[in-house]
Design an enzyme around this catalytic site. Structure first.
Site, PDB file in Angstrom:
ATOM      1  N   HIS A 187       0.831  -1.204   0.000  1.00 20.38           N
ATOM      2  CA  HIS A 187       0.000   0.000   0.000  1.00 20.38           C
ATOM      3  C   HIS A 187       0.869   1.259   0.000  1.00 20.38           C
ATOM      4  O   HIS A 187       0.697   2.145  -0.852  1.00 20.38           O
ATOM      5  CB  HIS A 187      -0.939  -0.017   1.215  1.00 20.38           C
ATOM      6  CG  HIS A 187      -1.818   1.189   1.300  1.00 20.38           C
ATOM      7  ND1 HIS A 187      -3.095   1.218   0.789  1.00 20.38           N
ATOM      8  CD2 HIS A 187      -1.595   2.419   1.817  1.00 20.38           C
ATOM      9  CE1 HIS A 187      -3.622   2.414   0.996  1.00 20.38           C
ATOM     10  NE2 HIS A 187      -2.733   3.166   1.629  1.00 20.38           N
ATOM     11  N   HIS A 228       1.623   4.253  -3.026  1.00 20.03           N
ATOM     12  CA  HIS A 228       1.524   5.714  -2.918  1.00 20.03           C
ATOM     13  C   HIS A 228       2.667   6.426  -3.647  1.00 20.03           C
ATOM     14  O   HIS A 228       2.568   7.617  -3.941  1.00 20.03           O
ATOM     15  CB  HIS A 228       1.569   6.140  -1.447  1.00 20.03           C
ATOM     16  CG  HIS A 228       0.235   6.177  -0.762  1.00 20.03           C
ATOM     17  ND1 HIS A 228      -0.816   6.942  -1.226  1.00 20.03           N
ATOM     18  CD2 HIS A 228      -0.210   5.571   0.369  1.00 20.03           C
ATOM     19  CE1 HIS A 228      -1.859   6.801  -0.396  1.00 20.03           C
ATOM     20  NE2 HIS A 228      -1.525   5.965   0.571  1.00 20.03           N
TER      21      HIS A 228
HETATM   22  N1  BES Z   1      -1.645   7.895   4.128  1.00 25.42           N
HETATM   23  C1  BES Z   1      -2.216   6.882   4.928  1.00 25.42           C
HETATM   24  C2  BES Z   1      -2.181   7.187   6.400  1.00 25.42           C
HETATM   25  C3  BES Z   1      -2.868   8.484   6.765  1.00 25.42           C
HETATM   26  C4  BES Z   1      -4.087   8.823   6.234  1.00 25.42           C
HETATM   27  C5  BES Z   1      -2.293   9.325   7.671  1.00 25.42           C
HETATM   28  C6  BES Z   1      -4.703  10.016   6.594  1.00 25.42           C
HETATM   29  C7  BES Z   1      -2.898  10.495   8.015  1.00 25.42           C
HETATM   30  C8  BES Z   1      -4.109  10.851   7.487  1.00 25.42           C
HETATM   31  C9  BES Z   1      -1.546   5.533   4.677  1.00 25.42           C
HETATM   32  O1  BES Z   1      -1.161   5.340   3.364  1.00 25.42           O
HETATM   33  C10 BES Z   1      -2.546   4.452   4.988  1.00 25.42           C
HETATM   34  O2  BES Z   1      -3.552   4.428   4.353  1.00 25.42           O
HETATM   35  N2  BES Z   1      -2.243   3.575   5.930  1.00 25.42           N
HETATM   36  C11 BES Z   1      -3.073   2.456   6.275  1.00 25.42           C
HETATM   37  C12 BES Z   1      -2.452   1.208   5.691  1.00 25.42           C
HETATM   38  C13 BES Z   1      -3.371   0.263   5.037  1.00 25.42           C
HETATM   39  C14 BES Z   1      -4.471   0.790   4.223  1.00 25.42           C
HETATM   40  C15 BES Z   1      -2.662  -0.889   4.389  1.00 25.42           C
HETATM   41  C16 BES Z   1      -3.144   2.335   7.794  1.00 25.42           C
HETATM   42  O3  BES Z   1      -2.440   3.081   8.473  1.00 25.42           O
HETATM   43  O4  BES Z   1      -3.902   1.547   8.288  1.00 25.42           O
HETATM   44 ZN    ZN Z   2      -2.775   5.156   2.046  1.00 21.63          ZN
END
Ligand code: BES
Ligand code: ZN
Length: 636
Positions: free
Chosen positions: A328, A332
């Site tokens: 994931h 990005h």
């Molecule tokens: N970019 C996000 C994390 C995020 C979103 C931080 C909004 C702050 C505000 C990251 O790419 C994400 O989506 N992480 C997921 C991982 C999963 C979907 C595999 C998580 O943290 O659970």
């Molecule tokens: Zn994400």
């Protein structure tokens, strides 16, 4: 160390004039930023940070460069920063500035008065409660011998580290000089230039604490050559070590051999994933793809900081399942970091595309079965969000209006899973080969740009003529709920698990032979398909047989504990408390605290939740503290 601190400015008299001027010209480009549409967007920031671990603050200097000279008020975002001076870098002439009163979501606007300037420097210090930073004392780290500090800037927290136009519509290059105790080391989502002793003038004179500052200090310099939105700014400072795991990948973590070895094993397949990503989406543009495994309080599963993804240690389970989170964050690199949502209203462009891309990578490296399982878990999550937001369906739209809304409070699966569904729907319409070409062209066209939903839709309509007659694009992007042409994924294992979960209602437990080859994700899907509340005795039976409450896999453990709480099965309070005190990932905190405080007849649970939070909060990242606080406030 930092010049300009002793000068005084008569800002009070200026404040009014600025406010008047501001009112006349202000046209924000982002609901979460004070950035003004008539102002140039800074293209470069040169940062100097002096880390004071004894006071949990950074003394900083930020030199901003504008693409053209500007006259009049110039607006930046700031949050809990103390500004001591602003000056013109060559002459060192002071520039008038003022800070607005704080807005609960956006923080403060820092207005600097420019007269045909294209460069200026701000001298400031951060607050110990800076929302982006978590300062860990030695006992809060794995090794327990040194302090540790790390950032989490998405969505709108970069402004609590340095003043900037904190909107993803802006893209900046930066350089950073980090000055900290010499026994520590630093990593950044940027290229390291050198590690060297502090030069004269970079002395540690400002730091009086003998514990962390009386010793030798070191400076590490980094450069980010590619323009990135401010939310991708990231560093960590602590006792950090690494292992090589591929030609462009190191795994960094606290310098504890077992932690480093386990991480290196878990992420051994990273290079293969990067290659698969390149095959699907075009060249990897960021040179390095390093991973940093953070302490357990890291509030997310992963954060896609460019060149160096930040990860929770909870993804290291010893079965390579952490690869999904890496897939994931890697995805990005194309969708999010190359093409960025212009504001959080278009967050689905980041997360929906990335969820789609992640599953395409997982499909190649782990097989269609696992990809289908992930899609099934995602579908379940989406259906649940519809239930959660049934009184505020606005939050079920892809394109949102977040004016007056804190992005951390409305974080949900909708942009991920409805976004995924939308793209999968388009794929089904035009066929995978055509969709793949479309995706590559989309990325090549918009790379290093920040775009909105309409720009995507226009590009889609231009490149897939007639698509608007086949798919209701407005319904998908502006409508609430799940469109009728969304699709629940089908696969043998998915169908089997869902039907086993349905049988649980009739009192039938899955047999040993039926679950023999289940891993965490199968159990997670099973538990998420059980009703919200079940008989306590049935839960105890299930747990006695399969030990779910003790699972090392937090996805499984938390899904089970959540069910136990909402089923009012109080035998698990100890396990819940332990879990809430040992991890800070919001994916686990949110459902557990919510289950404890929502609904009727939960008085005992509410008191319990309050106590546990008061005891655990110090260990949570400030963003997680804020989110739990608002969950409790809603229900207590
Ligand atoms: N970019 C996000 C994390 C995020 C979103 C931080 C909004 C702050 C505000 C990251 O790419 C994400 O989506 N992480 C997921 C991982 C999963 C979907 C595999 C998580 O943290 O659970
Ligand atoms: Zn994400």
């Amino acid at each position: 160390m930092l010049a300009g601190g002793s000068r005084t400015y008569h800002c009070k008299t200026k404040t009014l004039t600025f406010a008047e001027l501001q009112a006349a010209t202000m046209a924000p480009i982002d609901p979460h930023s004070f950035t003004d549409s008539s102002h140039p967007l800074a293209t470069h920031i040169s940062l100097s940070f002096f880390f004071d671990f004894s006071s949990s603050t950074i003394l900083g200097a930020a030199a901003l460069s504008l693409p053209r000279p500007h006259s009049g008020p110039f607006l930046l975002d700031a949050r809990s920063l103390s500004i001591s001076a602003v000056f013109e870098p060559h002459t060192k002439n002071p520039l008038p500035f003022s800070l607005s009163s704080p807005d609960p979501i956006k923080g403060q606007s820092l207005t600097v008065s420019l007269s045909n300037h294209s460069r200026f420097t701000v001298i400031f210090s951060t607050s110990p409660s800076s929302s982006a930073l978590q300062w860990l004392l030695p006992p809060q780290t794995f090794k327990k011998t040194n302090p540790f500090v790390y950032t989490q800037c998405q969505a709108i927290h970069a402004r609590s580290i340095f003043p900037c136009q904190d909107t993803p519509a802006a893209r900046i290059r930066y350089s950073a000089r980090l000055n900290f105790p010499a026994r520590l080391s630093a990593v950044m989502a940027a290229r390291q230039v050198e590690r060297r002793p502090p030069a004269a003038g970079e002395a540690a004179g400002v730091c009086e604490d003998s514990l962390w500052c009386g010793e030798g200090r070191v400076v590490e310099e980094f450069v980010m050559d590619q323009p990135v939105p401010p939310y991708l700014f990231a560093f960590a400072v602590g006792e950090i070590g690494f292992r090589e795991v591929g030609p462009r990948t190191r795994v960094y973590a606290e310098a504890v051999p077992e932690v480093l070895d386990a991480a290196a094993r878990e992420f051994a397949g990273t290079e293969e994933m990067i290659r698969v990503g390149e095959g699907l989406f075009g060249p990897y543009e960021w040179e390095r793809f390093d991973l940093l495994v953070l302490p357990r309080s890291f509030p997310y599963g992963g954060m896609e900081n460019p060149r160096m993804v930040f990860l929770t240690p909870t993804v290291i389970k010893g079965d390579a399942s952490g690869a999904q989170v890496v897939a994931h964050e890697l995805a990005h690199s194309w969708t999010g970091n190359l093409i960025t949502n212009k504001t959080n209203d278009h967050f689905w462009l980041n997360e929906g595309f990335t969820t789609y891309a992640e599953r395409r990578i997982v499909e190649v490296v782990q097989g269609e079965g696992i990809a289908a399982l992930n899609m099934g878990i995602g579908w379940r999550g989406l259906v649940e969000e519809m239930e959660r937001f049934k009184d505020n369906m606005e939050l079920t739209k892809l394109k949102t209006n977040q004016e007056g809304v804190d992005p951390d409070d409305v974080y949900s699966q909708v942009p991920y899973e409805k976004g995924f569904q939308f793209l999968w729907r388009i794929e089904r319409q035009i066929g995978r080969p055509v969709f793949d070409e479309f995706l590559k062209k989309y990325i090549a066209t918009f790379k290093f740009q920040s775009i909105d939903t309409d720009m995507f839709l226009n590009f889609l309509k231009t490149n897939v003529p007639g698509i608007e007659n086949e798919i209701d694009l407005a319904l998908w992007t502006e409508g609430t709920g799940i469109p009728p042409d969304a699709m629940e994924p089908v696969s043998d294992i998915y169908t089997k698990i869902v039907s086993l979960a349905n049988e649980f209602n009739l009192g039938r437990m899955p047999r040993e032979d039926e679950v023999a080859d289940w891993h965490g994700q199968e159990w997670e899907l099973y538990l998420e398909n059980l009703p919200k509340s079940v008989e306590a005795s049935q839960l105890l039976d299930l747990d006695a047989r399969y030990r779910l409450s003790e699972s090392k896999d937090y996805e499984v453990k938390v899904a089970f504990l959540q069910l136990a709480i909402s089923s009012k099965c109080r035998d698990y309070h100890n396990e819940v408390e332990k879990t809430l005190k040992e991890v800070g990932r919001m994916k686990y905190l949110r459902p557990l605290y919510t289950a404890l405080v929502q609904g009727s007849g939960m008085e005992e649970e509410k008191i319990f939740a309050k106590r546990v939070f008061s005891e655990a909060r110090e260990c949570y990242h400030p963003i997680a503290q804020g989110v739990v606080k608002s969950i409790l406030a809603k229900h207590l």
